[in-house]
Design a protein around this motif. Structure first.
Motif, mmCIF file in Angstrom:
data_model
loop_
_atom_site.group_PDB
_atom_site.id
_atom_site.type_symbol
_atom_site.label_atom_id
_atom_site.label_comp_id
_atom_site.label_asym_id
_atom_site.label_seq_id
_atom_site.Cartn_x
_atom_site.Cartn_y
_atom_site.Cartn_z
ATOM 1 N N GLU A 119 0.893 -1.332 -0.216
ATOM 2 C CA GLU A 119 -0.022 0.146 -0.028
ATOM 3 C C GLU A 119 0.985 1.355 -0.048
ATOM 4 O O GLU A 119 0.500 2.364 -0.752
ATOM 5 C CB GLU A 119 -1.033 -0.200 1.099
ATOM 6 N N ASP A 120 1.966 1.158 0.901
ATOM 7 C CA ASP A 120 2.664 2.544 0.841
ATOM 8 C C ASP A 120 3.141 2.743 -0.486
ATOM 9 O O ASP A 120 3.139 4.276 -0.866
ATOM 10 C CB ASP A 120 3.915 2.317 1.753
ATOM 11 N N VAL A 121 4.074 1.979 -1.143
ATOM 12 C CA VAL A 121 4.562 2.350 -2.470
ATOM 13 C C VAL A 121 3.621 2.494 -3.716
ATOM 14 O O VAL A 121 3.708 3.191 -4.510
ATOM 15 C CB VAL A 121 5.746 1.399 -2.788
ATOM 16 N N ALA A 122 2.469 1.637 -3.567
ATOM 17 C CA ALA A 122 1.744 1.469 -4.503
ATOM 18 C C ALA A 122 0.688 2.946 -4.427
ATOM 19 O O ALA A 122 0.376 3.634 -5.493
ATOM 20 C CB ALA A 122 0.411 0.570 -4.113
ATOM 21 N N ALA A 123 0.701 3.672 -3.248
ATOM 22 C CA ALA A 123 0.097 4.978 -3.155
ATOM 23 C C ALA A 123 1.060 5.997 -3.799
ATOM 24 O O ALA A 123 0.702 6.955 -4.522
ATOM 25 C CB ALA A 123 -0.064 5.303 -1.783
ATOM 26 N N ILE A 124 2.403 5.804 -3.837
ATOM 27 C CA ILE A 124 3.288 6.846 -4.344
ATOM 28 C C ILE A 124 3.079 6.585 -5.597
ATOM 29 O O ILE A 124 2.773 7.812 -6.710
ATOM 30 C CB ILE A 124 4.713 6.468 -3.969
ATOM 31 N N VAL A 125 2.755 5.526 -6.142
ATOM 32 C CA VAL A 125 2.608 5.337 -7.898
ATOM 33 C C VAL A 125 1.466 5.892 -8.389
ATOM 34 O O VAL A 125 1.333 6.694 -9.352
ATOM 35 C CB VAL A 125 2.959 3.882 -8.447
ATOM 36 N N ALA A 126 0.428 5.585 -7.422
ATOM 37 C CA ALA A 126 -1.038 6.122 -7.938
ATOM 38 C C ALA A 126 -1.040 7.456 -7.570
ATOM 39 O O ALA A 126 -1.733 8.153 -8.632
ATOM 40 C CB ALA A 126 -1.879 5.557 -6.875
ATOM 41 N N ARG A 127 -0.394 8.387 -7.034
ATOM 42 C CA ARG A 127 -0.291 9.625 -6.937
ATOM 43 C C ARG A 127 0.428 10.316 -8.038
ATOM 44 O O ARG A 127 -0.073 11.369 -8.761
ATOM 45 C CB ARG A 127 0.553 10.197 -5.688
ATOM 46 N N ASP A 128 1.607 9.473 -8.687
ATOM 47 C CA ASP A 128 2.300 10.029 -9.700
ATOM 48 C C ASP A 128 1.341 9.723 -11.089
ATOM 49 O O ASP A 128 1.304 10.596 -11.881
ATOM 50 C CB ASP A 128 3.544 8.994 -9.775
ATOM 51 N N ARG A 129 0.581 8.714 -11.082
ATOM 52 C CA ARG A 129 -0.435 8.562 -12.127
ATOM 53 C C ARG A 129 -1.482 9.518 -12.341
ATOM 54 O O ARG A 129 -1.735 10.038 -13.260
ATOM 55 C CB ARG A 129 -0.862 7.011 -12.016
ATOM 56 N N GLU A 130 -1.873 9.967 -10.929
ATOM 57 C CA GLU A 130 -2.727 10.905 -10.917
ATOM 58 C C GLU A 130 -2.391 12.363 -11.509
ATOM 59 O O GLU A 130 -3.041 12.959 -12.080
ATOM 60 C CB GLU A 130 -3.434 11.259 -9.568
ATOM 61 N N ALA A 131 -1.141 12.656 -11.065
ATOM 62 C CA ALA A 131 -0.574 13.910 -11.704
ATOM 63 C C ALA A 131 -0.472 13.643 -13.095
ATOM 64 O O ALA A 131 -0.559 14.820 -13.658
ATOM 65 C CB ALA A 131 0.683 13.865 -10.844
ATOM 66 N N PHE A 132 0.208 12.600 -13.518
ATOM 67 C CA PHE A 132 0.208 12.311 -14.806
ATOM 68 C C PHE A 132 -0.911 12.801 -15.722
ATOM 69 O O PHE A 132 -1.177 13.351 -16.793
ATOM 70 C CB PHE A 132 0.998 11.132 -15.256
ATOM 71 N N ALA A 133 -2.220 12.139 -15.376
ATOM 72 C CA ALA A 133 -3.374 12.369 -15.728
ATOM 73 C C ALA A 133 -3.907 13.830 -15.764
ATOM 74 O O ALA A 133 -4.591 14.335 -16.840
ATOM 75 C CB ALA A 133 -4.572 11.610 -14.995
ATOM 76 N N GLU A 134 -3.263 14.577 -14.773
ATOM 77 C CA GLU A 134 -3.864 15.973 -14.735
ATOM 78 C C GLU A 134 -3.155 16.705 -15.759
ATOM 79 O O GLU A 134 -3.501 17.438 -16.415
ATOM 80 C CB GLU A 134 -3.599 16.451 -13.283
ATOM 81 N N ARG A 135 -1.860 16.143 -16.144
ATOM 82 C CA ARG A 135 -0.938 16.976 -17.031
ATOM 83 C C ARG A 135 -1.670 16.691 -18.497
ATOM 84 O O ARG A 135 -1.486 17.539 -19.274
ATOM 85 C CB ARG A 135 0.426 16.800 -16.916
ATOM 86 N N VAL A 136 -1.716 15.511 -18.556
ATOM 87 C CA VAL A 136 -2.623 15.142 -20.014
ATOM 88 C C VAL A 136 -3.616 16.040 -20.128
ATOM 89 O O VAL A 136 -3.786 16.625 -21.362
ATOM 90 C CB VAL A 136 -2.819 13.621 -19.902
ATOM 91 N N LEU A 137 -4.997 15.970 -19.287
ATOM 92 C CA LEU A 137 -5.970 16.670 -19.589
ATOM 93 C C LEU A 137 -5.680 18.398 -19.451
ATOM 94 O O LEU A 137 -6.123 18.875 -20.451
ATOM 95 C CB LEU A 137 -6.732 16.209 -18.314
#
Length: 244
Positions: free
Chosen positions: A116-134
């Motif tokens: 959960e700890d590291v998966a949360a780091i990757v998930a935050r990165d994906r969310e930030a990536f999605a924000e940049r894409v949009l």
């Protein structure tokens, strides 16, 4: 209080240790590696490693964060460019940097969803990536859940293409850049047909034409009519036939 020069030296030393950690954990899971092996791989004493990090687990989590940071530095968008150029430039930097940052990519692609700890780091990165894409796609439907889902799905495609490129190398980086750029536009166009709040520039709509699935179905029906209702040369299931 440490002087700025001392603080800089500490920060540089910490980054050097984390870069060694990224390389190590790209090859082996953190559970498999002892703290003594980590210290040896980093070229430091066990005591110095504990001085910087709260044990093996803390070092691993910090290494994952360091991998994310390194990839951000590689693909940071140039906001002065037009949106389509931002997209292409970002993808080219991403695939062009795989050789330089292969360990960071491998580490992040191998993160266990159950951790959960590291998966949360990757998930935050994906969310930030999605924000940049949009943000980089004009009229991508600010706040549209469907637009966000399309962006997230596309990011999954980027990750899959990255893994394919690292493992196989039987397609070129430029081929993947072109494929993924067109896939993002197609995904947002499809989303815009289902959610009117997603505004796609008219020029893009005109260039892309209508929905692909509808076009295939229209071609299938036309072929059936051409042969007089007999067997079609286009072997595709009907969208309205639940048994196919």
């Amino acid at each position: 209080m440490a002087s700025p020069r001392t603080r800089m030296a500490i920060d540089v030393r910490r980054e050097q240790l984390l870069d060694a950690g990224v390389a190590l954990f790209a090859q082996r899971s953190w559970e498999e590696v002892s703290i003594d092996e980590i210290a040896a791989a980093c070229g430091v004493s066990r005591g110095l490693l504990y001085h910087y990090f709260a044990g093996k687990r803390g070092f691993y989590v910090a290494s994952v964060e360091r991998a994310v940071q390194r990839l951000h530095e590689t693909i940071e968008p140039d906001l002065a460019l037009p949106p389509t150029e931002q997209l292409l430039t970002g993808l080219r930097r991403h695939f062009g940097g795989i050789e330089q940052h292969a360990d960071a990519h491998t580490l992040l692609l191998g993160v266990a969803a159950s951790d959960e700890d590291v998966a949360a780091i990757v998930a935050r990165d994906r969310e930030a990536f999605a924000e940049r894409v949009l943000a980089g796609m004009p009229g991508a439907g600010g706040g549209s859940p469907l637009a966000r889902a399309a962006a997230r799905a596309w990011i999954g495609a980027v990750e899959a293409a990255t893994r394919e490129f690292i493992d196989r190398r039987d397609v070129t980086a430029e081929q993947l850049v072109a494929l993924l750029a067109e896939a993002l536009v197609a995904a947002l166009l499809a989303a815009s047909r289902l959610d009117p709040s997603i505004e796609v520039p008219a020029a893009v709509v005109a260039a892309a034409g209508g929905g692909i699935v509808d076009a295939i179905e229209a071609a299938r029906q036309a072929e059936i009519q051409r042969v007089g209702g007999g067997a079609s040369g286009v072997d595709l299931p009907s969208r309205t036939d639940p048994d196919r």
